[in-house]
Design an enzyme around this catalytic site. Structure first.
Site, PDB file in Angstrom:
ATOM      1  N   THR A  27       0.878  -1.171   0.000  1.00 14.16           N
ATOM      2  CA  THR A  27       0.000   0.000   0.000  1.00 14.16           C
ATOM      3  C   THR A  27       0.920   1.226   0.000  1.00 14.16           C
ATOM      4  OG1 THR A  27      -0.040   0.241   2.424  1.00 14.16           O
ATOM      5  CG2 THR A  27      -1.692  -1.228   1.441  1.00 14.16           C
ATOM      6  N   VAL A  82       7.208  -2.478   7.134  1.00 16.15           N
ATOM      7  CA  VAL A  82       7.189  -1.016   7.158  1.00 16.15           C
ATOM      8  C   VAL A  82       7.885  -0.473   5.909  1.00 16.15           C
ATOM      9  CG1 VAL A  82       7.902   1.033   8.437  1.00 16.15           C
ATOM     10  CG2 VAL A  82       7.123  -1.011   9.673  1.00 16.15           C
ATOM     11  N   LYS A  83       7.179   0.424   5.237  1.00 19.32           N
ATOM     12  CA  LYS A  83       7.727   0.995   4.002  1.00 19.32           C
ATOM     13  C   LYS A  83       8.379   2.338   4.334  1.00 19.32           C
ATOM     14  CE  LYS A  83       5.688   0.819  -0.561  1.00 19.32           C
ATOM     15  NZ  LYS A  83       4.435   1.046  -1.260  1.00 19.32           N
ATOM     16  N   ILE A  84       9.657   2.449   3.972  1.00 25.76           N
ATOM     17  CA  ILE A  84      10.425   3.656   4.277  1.00 25.76           C
ATOM     18  C   ILE A  84      10.986   4.220   2.970  1.00 25.76           C
ATOM     19  CG2 ILE A  84      12.493   4.538   5.483  1.00 25.76           C
ATOM     20  CD1 ILE A  84      10.924   3.464   7.662  1.00 25.76           C
TER      21      ILE A  84
END
Ligand code: E4P
Length: 215
Positions: A27, A82-84
């Site tokens: 997402t 977790v998207k960073i």
């Protein structure tokens, strides 16, 4: 190659999951903003459907904020990733979350050096955005090939997650190059199985069979 769906739509995720081919979900804030529901609520619904990795992107741009949001997302479920974004303040966030056992998907990757840094910081996934290169008349898939060569040269285990996919040919090219994962909109996923010659062939087989039954 693993198939991920790039969407915030729970309906699309349910439909894709019915075929048993869905390995994960990505997402981003733009996708979730379309859904008009709280971000966390949507993520909870998604992890209730999908067993594989589900990426949730931080919106903070400072390291402390990224860590705070990342740790908070990780509490939702074990399969949250977790998207960073690959910016300077993100590097220590990637390293710290990884050392805490939280998987990180490094996003907005547009160069092989960014991908190399993500792997060195311990990222579980790197997301090269290929469609956005194609949008500006550049060859996005070239970046994927370069990243795979670099990771193979040094044995990095970071998975190459081809993102910003626009059509089935991107999926084919990603598979030919040997990318680990392709994340795609539902519209692309839905086209992967279709072929007009399959439909025509089946129609003709069934018509011939029907005719033979009557004779
Ligand atoms: C990847 O994780 C991103 O969510 C996504 O693929 C971006 O794609 P876009 O270029 O279609 O916005």
């Amino acid at each position: 190659m693993k198939f991920f769906l790039d969407t915030g739509s729970v309906d699309e995720i349910r439909k894709a999951n019915e075929l048993g081919l869905l390995d994960g979900v990505t997402t981003n804030p733009s996708l979730l903003a379309k859904e008009k529901k709280p971000y966390r609520e949507i993520l909870k619904e998604i992890v209730g459907i999908v067993k594989g990795p589900v990426s949730a992107e931080v919106t903070a741009t400072d390291t402390e904020g990224m860590l705070r949001e990342g740790r908070d997302y990780a509490k939702i479920a074990d399969n949250i990733v977790v998207k960073i974004p690959i910016i300077k303040t993100g590097v220590n966030a990637i390293r710290t979350l990884t050392s805490e056992g939280i998987k990180v998907n490094v996003t907005l990757c547009f160069s092989p050096t960014q991908a190399l840094i993500a792997a060195k910081a311990g990222a579980s996934f790197i997301s090269p955005f290929i469609g956005r290169f194609d949008d500006i008349s550049s060859e996005g898939m070239q970046l994927v090939a370069e990243i795979i060569t670099i990771y193979d040269n040094y044995g990095y285990e970071t998975e190459v997650l081809v993102a910003s996919v626009r059509h089935p040919m991107h999926v084919v090219q990603a598979a030919m190059i040997g990318a680990d994962i392709c994340t795609m909109p539902y519209a692309v996923f839905d086209k992967l199985l279709n072929h007009p010659l399959t439909d025509i062939g089946l129609k003709n087989f069934l018509a011939d069979w029907e005719k033979a039954q009557k004779q």
